[in-house]
Design a protein around this motif. Structure first.
Motif, PDB file in Angstrom:
ATOM      1  N   LEU A   7     -78.194 -34.573  13.670  1.00 41.72           N
ATOM      2  CA  LEU A   7     -77.457 -32.881  14.602  1.00 41.72           C
ATOM      3  C   LEU A   7     -77.664 -31.847  13.777  1.00 41.72           C
ATOM      4  CD1 LEU A   7     -73.700 -34.311  15.172  1.00 41.72           C
ATOM      5  CD2 LEU A   7     -75.495 -35.004  16.789  1.00 41.72           C
ATOM      6  N   ALA A   8     -77.457 -31.401  12.908  1.00 38.73           N
ATOM      7  CA  ALA A   8     -77.998 -30.805  11.898  1.00 38.73           C
ATOM      8  C   ALA A   8     -79.291 -30.106  12.084  1.00 38.73           C
ATOM      9  CB  ALA A   8     -77.079 -29.846  10.475  1.00 38.73           C
ATOM     10  N   GLY A   9     -80.190 -31.123  12.338  1.00 36.86           N
ATOM     11  CA  GLY A   9     -81.457 -30.772  12.485  1.00 36.86           C
ATOM     12  C   GLY A   9     -81.926 -30.844  13.928  1.00 36.86           C
ATOM     13  N   LEU A  10     -81.438 -31.319  14.464  1.00 33.86           N
ATOM     14  CA  LEU A  10     -81.937 -30.836  15.764  1.00 33.86           C
ATOM     15  C   LEU A  10     -81.296 -29.950  16.751  1.00 33.86           C
ATOM     16  CD1 LEU A  10     -80.863 -34.789  17.273  1.00 33.86           C
ATOM     17  CD2 LEU A  10     -83.308 -33.542  17.397  1.00 33.86           C
ATOM     18  N   ASP A  11     -79.430 -29.053  16.489  1.00 30.84           N
ATOM     19  CA  ASP A  11     -79.638 -28.023  16.151  1.00 30.84           C
ATOM     20  C   ASP A  11     -80.468 -27.405  15.638  1.00 30.84           C
ATOM     21  OD1 ASP A  11     -77.385 -26.541  17.697  1.00 30.84           O
ATOM     22  OD2 ASP A  11     -77.160 -25.301  15.067  1.00 30.84           O
ATOM     23  N   ALA A  12     -80.932 -27.242  14.915  1.00 29.15           N
ATOM     24  CA  ALA A  12     -81.735 -26.218  14.100  1.00 29.15           C
ATOM     25  C   ALA A  12     -83.750 -26.236  14.503  1.00 29.15           C
ATOM     26  CB  ALA A  12     -82.555 -26.890  12.410  1.00 29.15           C
ATOM     27  N   ALA A  13     -83.635 -27.231  15.336  1.00 28.35           N
ATOM     28  CA  ALA A  13     -84.875 -28.087  16.057  1.00 28.35           C
ATOM     29  C   ALA A  13     -84.332 -26.331  17.518  1.00 28.35           C
ATOM     30  CB  ALA A  13     -85.580 -29.197  16.340  1.00 28.35           C
ATOM     31  N   VAL A  14     -83.102 -26.490  18.102  1.00 28.10           N
ATOM     32  CA  VAL A  14     -82.969 -25.774  19.878  1.00 28.10           C
ATOM     33  C   VAL A  14     -83.218 -24.134  19.309  1.00 28.10           C
ATOM     34  CG1 VAL A  14     -81.476 -25.458  21.385  1.00 28.10           C
ATOM     35  CG2 VAL A  14     -82.145 -27.477  20.690  1.00 28.10           C
ATOM     36  N   ARG A  15     -82.569 -23.800  18.110  1.00 28.68           N
ATOM     37  CA  ARG A  15     -82.018 -22.837  17.885  1.00 28.68           C
ATOM     38  C   ARG A  15     -82.927 -21.938  17.075  1.00 28.68           C
ATOM     39  NH1 ARG A  15     -77.513 -21.120  14.196  1.00 28.68           N
ATOM     40  NH2 ARG A  15     -77.884 -23.315  13.071  1.00 28.68           N
ATOM     41  N   GLY A  16     -84.112 -22.710  16.153  1.00 33.89           N
ATOM     42  CA  GLY A  16     -85.022 -21.848  16.302  1.00 33.89           C
ATOM     43  C   GLY A  16     -86.332 -22.089  16.542  1.00 33.89           C
ATOM     44  N   SER A  17     -86.679 -22.287  17.444  1.00 33.55           N
ATOM     45  CA  SER A  17     -87.394 -22.788  18.625  1.00 33.55           C
ATOM     46  C   SER A  17     -87.384 -22.340  19.387  1.00 33.55           C
ATOM     47  CB  SER A  17     -87.637 -24.086  19.240  1.00 33.55           C
ATOM     48  OG  SER A  17     -87.926 -25.069  18.176  1.00 33.55           O
ATOM     49  N   VAL A  18     -85.867 -20.862  20.009  1.00 36.05           N
ATOM     50  CA  VAL A  18     -85.693 -19.755  21.160  1.00 36.05           C
ATOM     51  C   VAL A  18     -85.981 -18.903  20.116  1.00 36.05           C
ATOM     52  CG1 VAL A  18     -83.568 -19.632  20.864  1.00 36.05           C
ATOM     53  CG2 VAL A  18     -85.532 -19.580  22.904  1.00 36.05           C
ATOM     54  N   ILE A  19     -85.989 -18.248  18.922  1.00 36.70           N
ATOM     55  CA  ILE A  19     -84.916 -17.896  18.288  1.00 36.70           C
ATOM     56  C   ILE A  19     -86.012 -16.476  18.303  1.00 36.70           C
ATOM     57  CG2 ILE A  19     -86.048 -17.987  15.671  1.00 36.70           C
ATOM     58  CD1 ILE A  19     -83.480 -17.003  14.993  1.00 36.70           C
ATOM     59  N   SER A 123     -73.336 -33.848   1.633  1.00 35.38           N
ATOM     60  CA  SER A 123     -73.746 -33.515   3.712  1.00 35.38           C
ATOM     61  C   SER A 123     -74.172 -32.497   3.996  1.00 35.38           C
ATOM     62  CB  SER A 123     -72.153 -33.418   3.721  1.00 35.38           C
ATOM     63  OG  SER A 123     -72.858 -33.420   5.337  1.00 35.38           O
ATOM     64  N   GLN A 124     -74.088 -30.950   2.833  1.00 36.77           N
ATOM     65  CA  GLN A 124     -74.647 -29.765   3.123  1.00 36.77           C
ATOM     66  C   GLN A 124     -76.459 -29.588   2.175  1.00 36.77           C
ATOM     67  OE1 GLN A 124     -74.117 -27.180   4.921  1.00 36.77           O
ATOM     68  NE2 GLN A 124     -72.556 -28.833   5.261  1.00 36.77           N
ATOM     69  N   THR A 125     -76.827 -30.648   1.406  1.00 33.36           N
ATOM     70  CA  THR A 125     -77.803 -30.941   1.327  1.00 33.36           C
ATOM     71  C   THR A 125     -78.704 -31.775   2.424  1.00 33.36           C
ATOM     72  OG1 THR A 125     -76.879 -30.845  -1.484  1.00 33.36           O
ATOM     73  CG2 THR A 125     -79.662 -31.403  -0.956  1.00 33.36           C
ATOM     74  N   MET A 126     -78.104 -32.605   2.440  1.00 35.74           N
ATOM     75  CA  MET A 126     -78.978 -33.450   3.369  1.00 35.74           C
ATOM     76  C   MET A 126     -78.773 -32.682   5.517  1.00 35.74           C
ATOM     77  SD  MET A 126     -79.561 -36.293   2.963  1.00 35.74           S
ATOM     78  CE  MET A 126     -79.669 -37.180   4.557  1.00 35.74           C
ATOM     79  N   ASN A 127     -77.978 -31.811   5.087  1.00 31.92           N
ATOM     80  CA  ASN A 127     -78.101 -30.523   5.891  1.00 31.92           C
ATOM     81  C   ASN A 127     -79.062 -29.748   6.633  1.00 31.92           C
ATOM     82  OD1 ASN A 127     -75.750 -32.345   7.901  1.00 31.92           O
ATOM     83  ND2 ASN A 127     -74.587 -30.202   7.877  1.00 31.92           N
ATOM     84  N   MET A 128     -79.033 -29.629   4.976  1.00 30.97           N
ATOM     85  CA  MET A 128     -80.095 -28.611   5.456  1.00 30.97           C
ATOM     86  C   MET A 128     -81.691 -28.562   4.712  1.00 30.97           C
ATOM     87  SD  MET A 128     -78.229 -26.242   1.908  1.00 30.97           S
ATOM     88  CE  MET A 128     -79.980 -25.191   1.421  1.00 30.97           C
ATOM     89  N   GLY A 132     -85.227 -27.633   7.815  1.00 33.57           N
ATOM     90  CA  GLY A 132     -85.583 -26.929   7.146  1.00 33.57           C
ATOM     91  C   GLY A 132     -87.084 -27.308   7.955  1.00 33.57           C
ATOM     92  N   ALA A 133     -87.088 -28.003   8.094  1.00 35.10           N
ATOM     93  CA  ALA A 133     -88.062 -27.774   9.058  1.00 35.10           C
ATOM     94  C   ALA A 133     -88.733 -27.670  10.190  1.00 35.10           C
ATOM     95  CB  ALA A 133     -88.656 -29.623   9.149  1.00 35.10           C
ATOM     96  N   PRO A 134     -87.011 -27.885  10.983  1.00 36.49           N
ATOM     97  CA  PRO A 134     -86.708 -26.992  12.353  1.00 36.49           C
ATOM     98  C   PRO A 134     -87.375 -25.617  11.823  1.00 36.49           C
ATOM     99  CG  PRO A 134     -85.685 -28.790  12.392  1.00 36.49           C
ATOM    100  CD  PRO A 134     -86.229 -29.182  10.821  1.00 36.49           C
ATOM    101  N   TRP A 135     -86.539 -25.596  11.782  1.00 39.96           N
ATOM    102  CA  TRP A 135     -86.526 -23.687  11.353  1.00 39.96           C
ATOM    103  C   TRP A 135     -87.553 -22.864  10.718  1.00 39.96           C
ATOM    104  CZ3 TRP A 135     -84.079 -20.318  13.086  1.00 39.96           C
ATOM    105  CH2 TRP A 135     -82.091 -20.419  13.498  1.00 39.96           C
ATOM    106  N   ALA A 136     -88.558 -23.380   9.733  1.00 39.29           N
ATOM    107  CA  ALA A 136     -89.929 -23.866   9.555  1.00 39.29           C
ATOM    108  C   ALA A 136     -90.888 -23.241  10.993  1.00 39.29           C
ATOM    109  CB  ALA A 136     -90.557 -24.363   7.987  1.00 39.29           C
ATOM    110  N   ILE A 137     -91.353 -24.589  11.190  1.00 40.17           N
ATOM    111  CA  ILE A 137     -92.402 -24.978  12.151  1.00 40.17           C
ATOM    112  C   ILE A 137     -91.175 -24.017  13.746  1.00 40.17           C
ATOM    113  CG2 ILE A 137     -92.921 -26.679  13.946  1.00 40.17           C
ATOM    114  CD1 ILE A 137     -92.569 -28.199  11.523  1.00 40.17           C
TER     115      ILE A 137
END
Length: 171
Positions: A7-19, A123-128, A132-137
């Motif tokens: 869920l954290a990865g998908l949320d990062a993909a949503v926010r990272g792609s539009v930011i 949990s926080q390590t896995m979330n990061m 990570g990739a969605p926020w980078a890409i």
């Protein structure tokens, strides 16, 4: 732990792609930096107030529906952003800020409810790791998609928001 990381990865993909795309869309719609700054200030104030109200809402509305409402706000924001008018883009910015506050508060509450205290570090390590990739890409991809066709990043983010909602309900 892995489910929350997904869920954290998908949320990062949503926010990272539009930011990186929203400031460009807001600037195109409003035409000057002062208006963009004002729009972001207003969105920030609204999201602050909304974010503080989410726990109150979850006392009256089940958290799963609030999280779903956050995903719906992402979708509404994308539809408004596609229109490109000044008022719609400002409303889109507010919707995205509210969506982020809603999903973040609900996600954090779920983590505290379902992840044992001893597993919080993992949990926080896995979330990061998953985010990570969605926020980078994502930011680079969003701008590239916008160069291909202006509505395209908003369409892609809509699909990602639907994937986030679907994953949430499946989990």
């Amino acid at each position: 732990v892995e489910n929350f990381a997904l869920l954290a990865g998908l949320d990062a993909a949503v926010r990272g792609s539009v930011i990186s795309v929203m400031p460009l869309a807001v600037y195109d719609a409003l035409g000057n930096a002062a208006s963009v700054s004002r729009a972001y200030f207003i969105a920030g104030i609204v999201s602050l107030i909304w974010g503080l109200m989410v726990p109150w809402f979850t006392r009256h509305i089940p958290r799963r529906w609030m999280y779903s409402a956050g995903c719906a706000l992402y979708l509404i924001g994308m539809v408004l952003a596609i229109t490109g008018s000044a008022l719609a883009v400002q409303a889109a910015l507010i919707c995205l800020a509210m969506a982020t506050a809603t999903t973040f508060v609900c996600f954090s509450s779920y983590v505290l409810d379902y992840v044992p205290r001893a597993e919080l570090g993992r949990s926080q390590t896995m979330n990061m790791l998953f985010a990570g990739a969605p926020w980078a890409i994502g930011p680079m991809m969003g701008v590239w998609l916008r160069q291909v066709w202006q509505p395209l990043p908003f369409i892609v983010v809509s699909c990602l928001a639907l994937a986030l909602l679907a994953a949430f309900w499946m989990l």
